[in-house]
Design an enzyme around this catalytic site. Structure first.
Site, PDB file in Angstrom:
ATOM      1  N   GLU A  44      -2.377   9.540  -8.253  1.00  0.00           N
ATOM      2  CA  GLU A  44      -1.782   8.259  -8.517  1.00  0.00           C
ATOM      3  C   GLU A  44      -0.712   7.731  -8.651  1.00  0.00           C
ATOM      4  O   GLU A  44       0.392   7.079  -8.621  1.00  0.00           O
ATOM      5  CB  GLU A  44      -2.083   7.409 -10.001  1.00  0.00           C
ATOM      6  CG  GLU A  44      -3.859   7.277 -10.815  1.00  0.00           C
ATOM      7  CD  GLU A  44      -3.731   5.716  -9.482  1.00  0.00           C
ATOM      8  OE1 GLU A  44      -3.106   4.710  -9.074  1.00  0.00           O
ATOM      9  OE2 GLU A  44      -5.274   5.498  -9.401  1.00  0.00           O
ATOM     10  N   TYR A 125       0.560   0.254 -15.039  1.00  0.00           N
ATOM     11  CA  TYR A 125       0.152   0.296 -14.119  1.00  0.00           C
ATOM     12  C   TYR A 125      -0.957   1.823 -14.289  1.00  0.00           C
ATOM     13  O   TYR A 125      -2.242   1.622 -14.261  1.00  0.00           O
ATOM     14  CB  TYR A 125      -0.143  -0.283 -12.070  1.00  0.00           C
ATOM     15  CG  TYR A 125      -0.757   0.924 -11.034  1.00  0.00           C
ATOM     16  CD1 TYR A 125      -1.997  -0.307 -12.010  1.00  0.00           C
ATOM     17  CD2 TYR A 125      -0.781   1.745 -11.099  1.00  0.00           C
ATOM     18  CE1 TYR A 125      -3.475   0.617 -10.267  1.00  0.00           C
ATOM     19  CE2 TYR A 125      -1.343   2.663 -10.360  1.00  0.00           C
ATOM     20  CZ  TYR A 125      -2.722   1.931  -9.931  1.00  0.00           C
ATOM     21  OH  TYR A 125      -4.024   2.260  -9.318  1.00  0.00           O
ATOM     22  N   ASP A 143      -2.593  -3.533 -10.162  1.00  0.00           N
ATOM     23  CA  ASP A 143      -1.545  -3.136  -8.746  1.00  0.00           C
ATOM     24  C   ASP A 143      -1.129  -4.386  -8.125  1.00  0.00           C
ATOM     25  O   ASP A 143      -1.390  -5.795  -7.858  1.00  0.00           O
ATOM     26  CB  ASP A 143      -1.807  -1.858  -7.971  1.00  0.00           C
ATOM     27  CG  ASP A 143      -2.971  -1.996  -6.943  1.00  0.00           C
ATOM     28  OD1 ASP A 143      -3.567  -3.102  -7.430  1.00  0.00           O
ATOM     29  OD2 ASP A 143      -3.290  -1.053  -5.974  1.00  0.00           O
TER      30      ASP A 143
END
Length: 349
Positions: A44, A125, A143
């Site tokens: 991520e 996020y 996102d």
DNA sequence: TATGCGTGGTC
DNA sequence: TGACCAAGCAT
């Protein structure tokens, strides 16, 4: 609104069961065992503003070299920065180190979104994504992909970024209680493969029956974005100073552009404090490197010189191993230019 | 809320 | 070829 949230999320999950991308950090759809939180977190961070294709080789190298968060936390900062070189947004690497050390000290990743959000480099996020994907928590994962899908689904006319709160609320309504991680990844896969920025493949989209933008025949008009400002151009200089088959590199200031990375001495192109030009020498112009950053375009003129002996002071790197120095792309290209030019120069001399 | 922060692919 | 854009965050 006309969208049946339960129907839409069920249709999307069914699509994901058949079309999920296989990615190195991802568990298969509906897997009994969730993905490793370390690998989810690392992916991520790397994926922030960065394409999957660019991330995969970095992810493989990082996880081979540092298989868990304890290993990463124990690594030297310079090694991690060098391994990150070329991926961009180097504040991510600095935050990665700080986060790994905090997590290792705590004995593992927190599972709650709020606790994740408090860690370095983890924003709204990323906290939601880790909570959902690694820990199965219901979280609203929004996102740019999700924003695009939702903006089209509901034909949101408000431009970004003002539309974000509305998009977030709509995403919340769509997010199911079960399989929140799969749902988030399904939305992102849909955004990257079907609900694309240009030429979306509406005929294959599982959300087509619900999509307001598609009904209006203008999916590409969403999300509405404000016009961008033109990029200024800047001019700078970089010094390639050789001595005894070594080249002088400098460690850049921790904050700001290319912060914490190795580079050539020089400057004139950034707002940050620049190192003073190196020792007096006869400089020879060998060309320039064009490079485009997020907010400006740079022409970096390169000048080269050679000293007979290597001064004690300074960080001198063996030229034969310059590829291992971990230079950001701008300086890696400057090094390529210098190597080609000095080689030509030596041959003609 | 606006700005600074990399890089490479796409058309 | 230049403009747009990508699994955003920090300040």
């Amino acid at each position: 609104m006309s969208v049946d949230a339960a129907r839409a999320s069920a249709a999307l999950l069914a699509w994901y069961d058949r079309h999920a991308r296989a990615l190195p950090w991802r568990a298969p759809p509906g897997a009994a065992t969730a993905a490793d939180p370390y690998r989810v977190w690392l992916s991520e961070i790397m994926l922030q503003q960065t394409t999957v294709a660019a991330v995969i080789p970095y992810f493989e190298r990082f996880t081979t070299r540092w298989p868990d968060v304890a290993a990463l936390a124990a690594a030297e900062e310079g090694e991690i920065m060098a391994a990150w070189a070329g991926l961009g947004y180097y504040a991510r690497a600095r935050n990665l180190i700080a986060c790994a050390r905090a997590v290792a000290a705590a004995g593992g990743f927190p599972q709650e979104e709020e606790a994740l959000r408090a860690l370095p480099g983890i924003g709204r996020y990323t906290a939601a994504a880790i909570a959902a994907i690694a820990f199965g928590r219901r979280a609203v994962v929004a996102d740019a992909n999700v924003e695009r899908v939702v903006a089209r689904l509901f034909a949101i006319e408000t431009p970004l970024p003002a539309a974000r709160p509305t998009l977030y609320r709509h995403t919340d309504l769509l997010t199911p209680a079960a399989r929140a991680g799969d749902f988030a990844q399904a939305m992102m896969d849909l955004g990257s493969r079907v609900c694309t920025v240009r030429a979306p493949l509406c005929l294959t989209c599982p959300l087509r029956p619900d999509c307001a933008a598609q009904k209006q025949g203008r999916p590409e008009d969403f999300p509405v974005k404000p016009p961008r400002r033109a990029k200024p151009r800047r001019l700078g200089i970089g010094y390639w100073l050789e001595a005894e088959d070594h080249v002088l590199l400098v460690r850049r200031p921790a904050k700001g552009l290319l912060g914490g990375m190795l580079g050539l001495p020089g400057g004139g192109w950034g707002a940050e404090a620049e190192p003073a030009p190196p020792a007096p020498a006869d400089w020879r112009a060998i060309g320039a490197v064009e490079h485009v950053f997020t907010h400006f375009a740079l022409t970096l003129r390169i000048e080269a010189a050679r000293l007979p002996t290597r001064p004690i002071a300074g960080a001198w790197w063996p030229i034969a191993r310059i590829g291992e120095a971990g230079l950001p792309t701008l300086f890696a290209r400057a090094a390529d230019l210098a190597l080609a030019q000095t080689r030509t120069h030596s041959e003609s001399a």
